[in-house]
Design an enzyme around this catalytic site. Structure first.
Site, short mmCIF file in Angstrom:
data_model
loop_
_atom_site.label_atom_id
_atom_site.label_comp_id
_atom_site.label_asym_id
_atom_site.label_seq_id
_atom_site.Cartn_x
_atom_site.Cartn_y
_atom_site.Cartn_z
N LEU A 1 82.16 -14.55 70.54
CA LEU A 1 83.08 -13.90 71.45
C LEU A 1 82.66 -12.44 71.40
CD1 LEU A 1 85.51 -14.57 73.26
CD2 LEU A 1 87.00 -14.14 71.32
N ASP A 2 82.18 -11.93 72.53
CA ASP A 2 81.61 -10.58 72.55
C ASP A 2 82.55 -9.55 71.96
OD1 ASP A 2 79.30 -11.48 73.84
OD2 ASP A 2 80.26 -11.34 75.80
N ARG A 3 81.98 -8.46 71.50
CA ARG A 3 82.74 -7.37 70.89
C ARG A 3 83.85 -6.88 71.81
NH1 ARG A 3 81.86 -1.90 71.36
NH2 ARG A 3 79.83 -2.26 72.28
#
Length: 193
Positions: free
Chosen positions: A48-50
Site C-alpha cells: 500500500l503506497d506511502r
C-alpha cells in the site's frame, strides 16, 4: 476482545496511516511499520503506497500470502477514493470498463458513487483542495493490483486521486480500526475458501 485460537501462523489486520511505508525498514526519512508494535516475523501481504491509507494484511504464512497476491485468484480489493472534480455517469462507466494505462487495459471493476458521500476525518497532512473545484468520493473494487493502479485509473478518465483508503481485501474489511491500530485475525477472516 474476542478470543483468537492459537494457530501455526499469525495474521494481522492493520490500518496503515498516510506517509508510512509498507515495510519494516525506513527509507528516505519516511516512517515504516517498525514503530507500531507488530508481532515479530510478520511481513506485509502486498503493498500500500506511502501516500495511501487503510487496510494492510501482515502474516508469517508465506504460502497464504502468495495465494492472496496471485492474480489468477482475483481476490477483490475495495478502496474509497477521493477524486478532484465531479465525475458523471459516463466517467464512472469508463472506469468500470477499465481504462488503458501505459498500453495496458485494466480489468473491469466495480465503481459507485456512495450517496450520501462518506464522512471521513481529515488526513494529516490535509489533501490539497482548490476553491472552485469540488471533490467526490468513489468506491472502487478491483481484482488486480498493479502499481499505483487506482490513481492511474482515475487520472486516465480525468479525475486525479487526492486520497486513497483501502477498506477491504477479500472478506476482510477495515472495520473500526483507527490509523496505526492493528488486531490479530484468523486466516478465514480474509478468505473464506
Amino acid at each position: 476482545m474476542s478470543f483468537i485460537p492459537k494457530s501455526k501462523y499469525t495474521y494481522i489486520s492493520f490500518h496503515k496511516p498516510f506517509g508510512v511505508l509498507s515495510q519494516f525498514t525506513s527509507e528516505g526519512g519516511h516512517p515504516s511499520l517498525e514503530g507500531f508494535g507488530l508481532p515479530k516475523g510478520v511481513y506485509a501481504a502486498g503493498r500500500l503506497d506511502r501516500d495511501s491509507e487503510g487496510l494492510l494484511i501482515l502474516s508469517d504464512d508465506g504460502p497464504f500470502i502468495n495465494k492472496l497476491l496471485d492474480p489468477k485468484f482475483a481476490h477483490p480489493r475495495t478502496y474509497l477514493v477521493q477524486v478532484e472534480g465531479d465525475p458523471l455517469d459516463q466517467d464512472l462507466n469508463a472506469l468500470r470498463k477499465g481504462p488503458v494505462i501505459k498500453g495496458y487495459k485494466t480489468k473491469e471493476c466495480l465503481v459507485e458513487r456512495p450517496e450520501p458521500q462518506p464522512l471521513i476525518g481529515e488526513r494529516n497532512p490535509p489533501i490539497r483542495e482548490r476553491k472552485n473545484i469540488p471533490t467526490t468520493w468513489l468506491k472502487l473494487t478491483l481484482t488486480e493490483g498493479k502499481n499505483r493502479q487506482v490513481r492511474r485509473m482515475t487520472a486516465a478518465v480525468g479525475f486525479p486521486t487526492l486520497r486513497l483508503i483501502r477498506i477491504a481485501i477479500g472478506d476482510l474489511s477495515l472495520e473500526n480500526l483507527e490509523p496505526g491500530q492493528w488486531r490479530e485475525i484468523l486466516k478465514e477472516d480474509i478468505l473464506s475458501s
